[in-house]
Write an enzyme that holds these catalytic residues in place. Sequence first.
Site, PDB file in Angstrom:
ATOM      1  N   ARG A 237      74.715   3.078  11.735  1.00 49.35           N
ATOM      2  CA  ARG A 237      73.818   3.714  12.583  1.00 49.35           C
ATOM      3  C   ARG A 237      74.429   3.474  14.173  1.00 49.35           C
ATOM      4  NH1 ARG A 237      71.563   6.162   9.233  1.00 49.35           N
ATOM      5  NH2 ARG A 237      69.431   5.959   8.365  1.00 49.35           N
ATOM      6  N   GLU A 266      71.479  10.471  19.116  1.00 52.25           N
ATOM      7  CA  GLU A 266      71.780  11.362  18.453  1.00 52.25           C
ATOM      8  C   GLU A 266      71.015  12.695  18.736  1.00 52.25           C
ATOM      9  OE1 GLU A 266      72.056  10.645  13.962  1.00 52.25           O
ATOM     10  OE2 GLU A 266      73.783   9.332  14.396  1.00 52.25           O
ATOM     11  N   HIS A 285      76.755  12.850  11.955  1.00 55.21           N
ATOM     12  CA  HIS A 285      75.663  12.148  11.179  1.00 55.21           C
ATOM     13  C   HIS A 285      75.684  13.225   9.667  1.00 55.21           C
ATOM     14  CE1 HIS A 285      72.177   9.097  10.530  1.00 55.21           C
ATOM     15  NE2 HIS A 285      72.750   9.455   9.408  1.00 55.21           N
TER      16      HIS A 285
HETATM   17  N1  LIG Z   1      76.125   8.079   7.914  1.00 55.10           N
HETATM   18  C1  LIG Z   1      75.161   8.491   7.096  1.00 55.10           C
HETATM   19  O1  LIG Z   1      74.875   9.673   6.802  1.00 55.10           O
HETATM   20  C2  LIG Z   1      74.592   7.425   6.326  1.00 55.10           C
HETATM   21  C3  LIG Z   1      74.421   5.941   6.816  1.00 55.10           C
HETATM   22  N2  LIG Z   1      73.756   4.983   6.115  1.00 55.10           N
HETATM   23  C4  LIG Z   1      73.587   3.808   6.624  1.00 55.10           C
HETATM   24  O2  LIG Z   1      74.233   2.815   5.826  1.00 55.10           O
HETATM   25  C5  LIG Z   1      73.204   1.687   5.770  1.00 55.10           C
HETATM   26  C6  LIG Z   1      73.840   0.760   4.572  1.00 55.10           C
HETATM   27  O3  LIG Z   1      73.494   1.432   3.233  1.00 55.10           O
HETATM   28  P1  LIG Z   1      73.682   0.625   1.956  1.00 55.10           P
HETATM   29  O4  LIG Z   1      75.438   0.467   1.721  1.00 55.10           O
HETATM   30  O5  LIG Z   1      73.259   1.788   0.732  1.00 55.10           O
HETATM   31  O6  LIG Z   1      72.956  -0.528   2.202  1.00 55.10           O
HETATM   32  P2  LIG Z   1      73.059  -1.965   1.391  1.00 55.10           P
HETATM   33  O7  LIG Z   1      71.757  -2.546   1.470  1.00 55.10           O
HETATM   34  O8  LIG Z   1      73.448  -1.860  -0.119  1.00 55.10           O
HETATM   35  O9  LIG Z   1      74.304  -2.758   2.327  1.00 55.10           O
HETATM   36  C7  LIG Z   1      74.017  -3.274   3.540  1.00 55.10           C
HETATM   37  C8  LIG Z   1      74.520  -4.732   3.491  1.00 55.10           C
HETATM   38  O10 LIG Z   1      74.530  -5.274   4.747  1.00 55.10           O
HETATM   39  C9  LIG Z   1      74.331  -6.486   4.622  1.00 55.10           C
HETATM   40  N3  LIG Z   1      73.719  -6.943   5.984  1.00 55.10           N
HETATM   41  C10 LIG Z   1      72.655  -6.542   6.677  1.00 55.10           C
HETATM   42  N4  LIG Z   1      72.578  -7.231   7.789  1.00 55.10           N
HETATM   43  C11 LIG Z   1      73.800  -8.021   7.923  1.00 55.10           C
HETATM   44  C12 LIG Z   1      74.075  -8.918   8.973  1.00 55.10           C
HETATM   45  N5  LIG Z   1      73.305  -9.175   9.945  1.00 55.10           N
HETATM   46  N6  LIG Z   1      75.100  -9.775   8.602  1.00 55.10           N
HETATM   47  C13 LIG Z   1      75.940  -9.523   7.594  1.00 55.10           C
HETATM   48  N7  LIG Z   1      75.651  -8.553   6.665  1.00 55.10           N
HETATM   49  C14 LIG Z   1      74.247  -7.896   6.805  1.00 55.10           C
HETATM   50  C15 LIG Z   1      73.544  -6.776   3.636  1.00 55.10           C
HETATM   51  O11 LIG Z   1      73.421  -7.911   3.009  1.00 55.10           O
HETATM   52  C16 LIG Z   1      73.907  -5.701   2.520  1.00 55.10           C
HETATM   53  O12 LIG Z   1      75.014  -6.181   1.789  1.00 55.10           O
HETATM   54  C17 LIG Z   1      72.004   2.194   5.766  1.00 55.10           C
HETATM   55  O13 LIG Z   1      71.100   1.198   5.893  1.00 55.10           O
HETATM   56  C18 LIG Z   1      72.098   3.408   6.650  1.00 55.10           C
HETATM   57  O14 LIG Z   1      71.892   3.024   7.969  1.00 55.10           O
HETATM   58  C19 LIG Z   1      73.445   5.306   4.917  1.00 55.10           C
HETATM   59  C20 LIG Z   1      73.469   6.642   4.200  1.00 55.10           C
HETATM   60  C21 LIG Z   1      74.169   7.695   5.060  1.00 55.10           C
HETATM   61  O1  LIG Z   2      70.385   7.748   4.196  1.00 56.03           O
HETATM   62  C1  LIG Z   2      70.611   7.496   5.255  1.00 56.03           C
HETATM   63  O2  LIG Z   2      70.156   6.440   5.669  1.00 56.03           O
HETATM   64  C2  LIG Z   2      71.172   8.538   6.132  1.00 56.03           C
HETATM   65  O3  LIG Z   2      71.697   8.146   7.019  1.00 56.03           O
HETATM   66  C3  LIG Z   2      71.491   9.880   5.690  1.00 56.03           C
HETATM   67  O4  LIG Z   2      71.565  10.330   4.489  1.00 56.03           O
END
Ligand SMILES: NC(=O)C1=CN([C@@H]2O[C@H](COP(=O)(O)OP(=O)(O)OC[C@H]3O[C@@H](n4cnc5c(N)ncnc54)[C@H](O)[C@@H]3O)[C@@H](O)[C@H]2O)C=CC1
Ligand SMILES: O=C(O)C(=O)CO
Length: 324
Positions: A237, A266, A285
């Site tokens: 993000r 964005e 994005h």
């Molecule tokens: N660019 C895009 O289109 C996309 C962006 N995203 C972003 O990616 C993020 C992560 O997604 P996932 O890997 O599925 O989530 P997830 O929950 O599997 O992984 C996030 C990790 O970050 C760790 N974490 C959170 N806060 C922390 C902190 N303060 N210090 C250390 N570790 C911390 C958690 O323990 C977890 O292991 C989403 O929340 C979303 O914002 C997700 C999908 C698409």
């Molecule tokens: O899934 C999310 O969090 C995104 O940013 C878009 O897929």
Amino acid sequence: MKVFITRRIPEAGLQLLREASIEITEWTEKRDLTTAELIGYCKSHQALLSAGHNRIGVEFLEACAHLRVVSLHSVGYDNVDVPAATRLRIPIGNTPGVLSGATADTAFLLMAAVARKAIYMHKKILQGAWGFSDPTADLGIDLNGKTLGIWGLGKIGYEMARRCRAVYGMRILYHNRGHNEEAERALGAVRVSFDELLAGSDVLSVHTSLTPETAGTFNAGVFRRMKPTAIFINTARGGIHHEPDLIAALQQGVIWGAGLDVTNPEPMAADNPLLSMENVAVLPHIGSATQETRSAMATLAARNVIAGLRGERLPNVVNPEVYM
Ligand SMILES: NC(=O)C1=CN([C@@H]2O[C@H](COP(=O)(O)OP(=O)(O)OC[C@H]3O[C@@H](n4cnc5c(N)ncnc54)[C@H](O)[C@@H]3O)[C@@H](O)[C@H]2O)C=CC1
Ligand SMILES: O=C(O)C(=O)CO
């Protein structure tokens, strides 16, 4: 039963909703609804499927406390006031897992594009500047054998680490809330402190969620603790990095390059200095934007709607406390 959908989603999800005899209202204008408009539409619906990043704040939730489910077409839920939803006993659904590979692919391609200045060189051709080739100019850096640092080794972070290990034999450091035993066993990943992550990474890729704790973390002071040769990648993000500080760090050579799929705000303005820098690649994005992934996300989002309307537990629920 009626669901209001804030942006067009892939057919796979719509079909599931129709098969479950759910009436669909789609917002088709190419702009985000205001909170007042969203409240107005949701008054006559029992479910909201929110695609895009509409703010689902306390004002909306209190006005629409009758909703049986708010289903997000995303894994991230930083746009939702989850404690308020939980207090009002509204289950929030999301789409974890199915987008991890596509989003990691985006982080990987940004890393490679920055290392070889690919976007900048492409722009030079468009400007008619493919001239005499100078063996000392426009040099990128090799990624082979370098160290990748992952901040937030969850599902997407793991997929990014797996790619970097397989393709470039990169050494993996990570900083995460807990241990990721699979990454340690399968990829030889080493859990380190945040300071060690900053100091030891040739590429630092951010994969945490956006929370009050992670917001603005990558600021001037943090960039100064990174290697001057480091590449910063953010596909999580835009709110996790401080954009003016990132621009300054790149202009002053505090870090070497950056690859962003997410920006703050964005969309990014077309005259943002990041867009004309040699060692920077920016995408709008598109992390999860493949046909297969978006269909899988639409399917999960539709399943959450169907379960919510039937009074069943959502298959992917962000606030399971609503069931306690
Ligand atoms: N660019 C895009 O289109 C996309 C962006 N995203 C972003 O990616 C993020 C992560 O997604 P996932 O890997 O599925 O989530 P997830 O929950 O599997 O992984 C996030 C990790 O970050 C760790 N974490 C959170 N806060 C922390 C902190 N303060 N210090 C250390 N570790 C911390 C958690 O323990 C977890 O292991 C989403 O929340 C979303 O914002 C997700 C999908 C698409
Ligand atoms: O899934 C999310 O969090 C995104 O940013 C878009 O897929």
